[in-house]
Design a protein around this motif. Structure first.
Motif, PDB file in Angstrom:
ATOM      1  N   THR A  98      21.818   7.998 -28.304  1.00 23.49           N
ATOM      2  CA  THR A  98      21.322   6.814 -28.999  1.00 23.49           C
ATOM      3  C   THR A  98      19.834   6.989 -29.254  1.00 23.49           C
ATOM      4  O   THR A  98      19.175   7.801 -28.600  1.00 23.49           O
ATOM      5  CB  THR A  98      21.539   5.533 -28.164  1.00 23.49           C
ATOM      6  OG1 THR A  98      20.773   5.622 -26.968  1.00 23.49           O
ATOM      7  CG2 THR A  98      23.009   5.327 -27.840  1.00 23.49           C
ATOM      8  N   PRO A 141      17.009   1.744 -30.261  1.00 21.90           N
ATOM      9  CA  PRO A 141      18.152   1.568 -31.168  1.00 21.90           C
ATOM     10  C   PRO A 141      18.056   0.309 -32.004  1.00 21.90           C
ATOM     11  O   PRO A 141      17.703  -0.749 -31.501  1.00 21.90           O
ATOM     12  CB  PRO A 141      19.356   1.512 -30.219  1.00 21.90           C
ATOM     13  CG  PRO A 141      18.802   1.123 -28.892  1.00 21.90           C
ATOM     14  CD  PRO A 141      17.380   1.624 -28.856  1.00 21.90           C
ATOM     15  N   GLU A 154      23.025  -0.113 -31.859  1.00 18.09           N
ATOM     16  CA  GLU A 154      23.269  -0.777 -30.583  1.00 18.09           C
ATOM     17  C   GLU A 154      24.708  -1.299 -30.522  1.00 18.09           C
ATOM     18  O   GLU A 154      25.424  -1.079 -29.534  1.00 18.09           O
ATOM     19  CB  GLU A 154      22.278  -1.933 -30.439  1.00 18.09           C
ATOM     20  CG  GLU A 154      22.376  -2.705 -29.172  1.00 18.09           C
ATOM     21  CD  GLU A 154      21.382  -3.855 -29.178  1.00 18.09           C
ATOM     22  OE1 GLU A 154      21.836  -4.993 -28.980  1.00 18.09           O
ATOM     23  OE2 GLU A 154      20.178  -3.617 -29.384  1.00 18.09           O
ATOM     24  N   ARG A 161      14.248  -2.647 -26.787  1.00 19.43           N
ATOM     25  CA  ARG A 161      15.561  -2.408 -27.397  1.00 19.43           C
ATOM     26  C   ARG A 161      16.507  -1.718 -26.421  1.00 19.43           C
ATOM     27  O   ARG A 161      17.711  -1.940 -26.462  1.00 19.43           O
ATOM     28  CB  ARG A 161      15.415  -1.604 -28.684  1.00 19.43           C
ATOM     29  CG  ARG A 161      14.793  -2.422 -29.787  1.00 19.43           C
ATOM     30  CD  ARG A 161      14.725  -1.628 -31.055  1.00 19.43           C
ATOM     31  NE  ARG A 161      14.026  -2.357 -32.088  1.00 19.43           N
ATOM     32  CZ  ARG A 161      13.660  -1.814 -33.223  1.00 19.43           C
ATOM     33  NH1 ARG A 161      13.928  -0.547 -33.469  1.00 19.43           N
ATOM     34  NH2 ARG A 161      13.023  -2.526 -34.123  1.00 19.43           N
ATOM     35  N   GLN A 162      15.979  -0.870 -25.542  1.00 14.82           N
ATOM     36  CA  GLN A 162      16.836  -0.277 -24.510  1.00 14.82           C
ATOM     37  C   GLN A 162      17.322  -1.359 -23.550  1.00 14.82           C
ATOM     38  O   GLN A 162      18.477  -1.340 -23.122  1.00 14.82           O
ATOM     39  CB  GLN A 162      16.073   0.787 -23.711  1.00 14.82           C
ATOM     40  CG  GLN A 162      15.945   2.107 -24.387  1.00 14.82           C
ATOM     41  CD  GLN A 162      15.343   3.148 -23.453  1.00 14.82           C
ATOM     42  OE1 GLN A 162      14.787   2.853 -22.401  1.00 14.82           O
ATOM     43  NE2 GLN A 162      15.467   4.395 -23.852  1.00 14.82           N
ATOM     44  N   ARG A 177      17.777  -4.496 -24.260  1.00  9.15           N
ATOM     45  CA  ARG A 177      18.784  -5.296 -24.965  1.00  9.15           C
ATOM     46  C   ARG A 177      20.133  -4.571 -24.942  1.00  9.15           C
ATOM     47  O   ARG A 177      21.176  -5.193 -24.701  1.00  9.15           O
ATOM     48  CB  ARG A 177      18.325  -5.558 -26.399  1.00  9.15           C
ATOM     49  CG  ARG A 177      19.204  -6.575 -27.111  1.00  9.15           C
ATOM     50  CD  ARG A 177      18.672  -6.961 -28.468  1.00  9.15           C
ATOM     51  NE  ARG A 177      18.630  -5.789 -29.331  1.00  9.15           N
ATOM     52  CZ  ARG A 177      17.665  -5.559 -30.224  1.00  9.15           C
ATOM     53  NH1 ARG A 177      16.678  -6.407 -30.370  1.00  9.15           N
ATOM     54  NH2 ARG A 177      17.701  -4.490 -30.979  1.00  9.15           N
ATOM     55  N   LEU A 178      20.121  -3.253 -25.134  1.00 12.85           N
ATOM     56  CA  LEU A 178      21.346  -2.459 -25.043  1.00 12.85           C
ATOM     57  C   LEU A 178      21.929  -2.563 -23.631  1.00 12.85           C
ATOM     58  O   LEU A 178      23.143  -2.758 -23.466  1.00 12.85           O
ATOM     59  CB  LEU A 178      21.067  -0.997 -25.405  1.00 12.85           C
ATOM     60  CG  LEU A 178      22.237  -0.027 -25.262  1.00 12.85           C
ATOM     61  CD1 LEU A 178      23.422  -0.433 -26.137  1.00 12.85           C
ATOM     62  CD2 LEU A 178      21.770   1.399 -25.598  1.00 12.85           C
TER      63      LEU A 178
END
Length: 184
Positions: A94, A98, A103, A128-129, A131-132
């Motif tokens: 990823t 992402p 995602e 963003r990591q 959130r993933l």
């Protein structure tokens, strides 16, 4: 807060071995193979696991380490991690950051496995990591987090989080060895 005597006792032989390695390097007697073995030993000794790893993952989500090349020197072995693993476990690379489409695709892919390992680069640093991670927590029955590098303060990770305290190939290999039971 006192000094953990047990930690000092475990670290002393490693520090002594490192000192010998530095002395040999200064005299020109050390070779690259010995340095790699020492780095692997130190990386394996530094691994810390919060709680227990439930069982080996059937799939691994890895960040594209090359995405961090503008910030750090990224080992070639680290860039090739996904290709080295594909014969042993399902792997999806990823983006380090992402976008929502990638995602969503990663979450759908991971949800098809009973256990998934998500590798984060410097846990908590990239929103963003995180959130993933949150989306995967909701969809994956078993989620193991591997934190490569130095975490941001306050990032704890869920039960079963593996911390490497570095982001070189030897730290990645030590984490994979711990996760996959020596099949790396």
């Amino acid at each position: 807060m006192g000094i953990d005597e047990n930690l000092i006792e475990r670290a002393t032989p490693i520090a002594e071995e490192l000192a010998r390695g530095f002395q040999e390097a200064a005299s020109g007697e050390s070779d690259e193979e010995e340095g790699s073995a020492l780095a692997a030993e130190a990386a394996a000794g530094a691994i810390r696991v919060k709680g227990a790893i439930p069982f080996p993952p059937g799939a691994i989500l890895l960040p594209r380490f090359g995405d961090a090349a503008d910030l750090f020197t990224v080992d070639d072995d680290l860039r090739d991690a996904a290709s080295r693993l594909r014969s042993r476990v399902a792997v999806l690379e990823t983006a380090l950051r992402p976008d929502p489409g990638l995602e969503a695709m990663a979450v759908e892919w991971a949800a098809g496995y009973p256990a998934v390992a998500l590798f984060l680069f410097e846990g908590g640093r990239y929103p963003r990591q995180l959130r993933l991670l949150e989306r995967l927590r909701k969809r994956c029955p078993v989620l193991i987090v591997v934190d490569l590098g130095e975490s941001n303060p306050g990032f704890e990770g869920p039960e079963g989080t593996v911390r490497t305290f570095g982001f070189r190939a030897c730290q990645l290999d030590a984490a994979l060895d711990r996760l996959l039971g020596g099949v790396v």
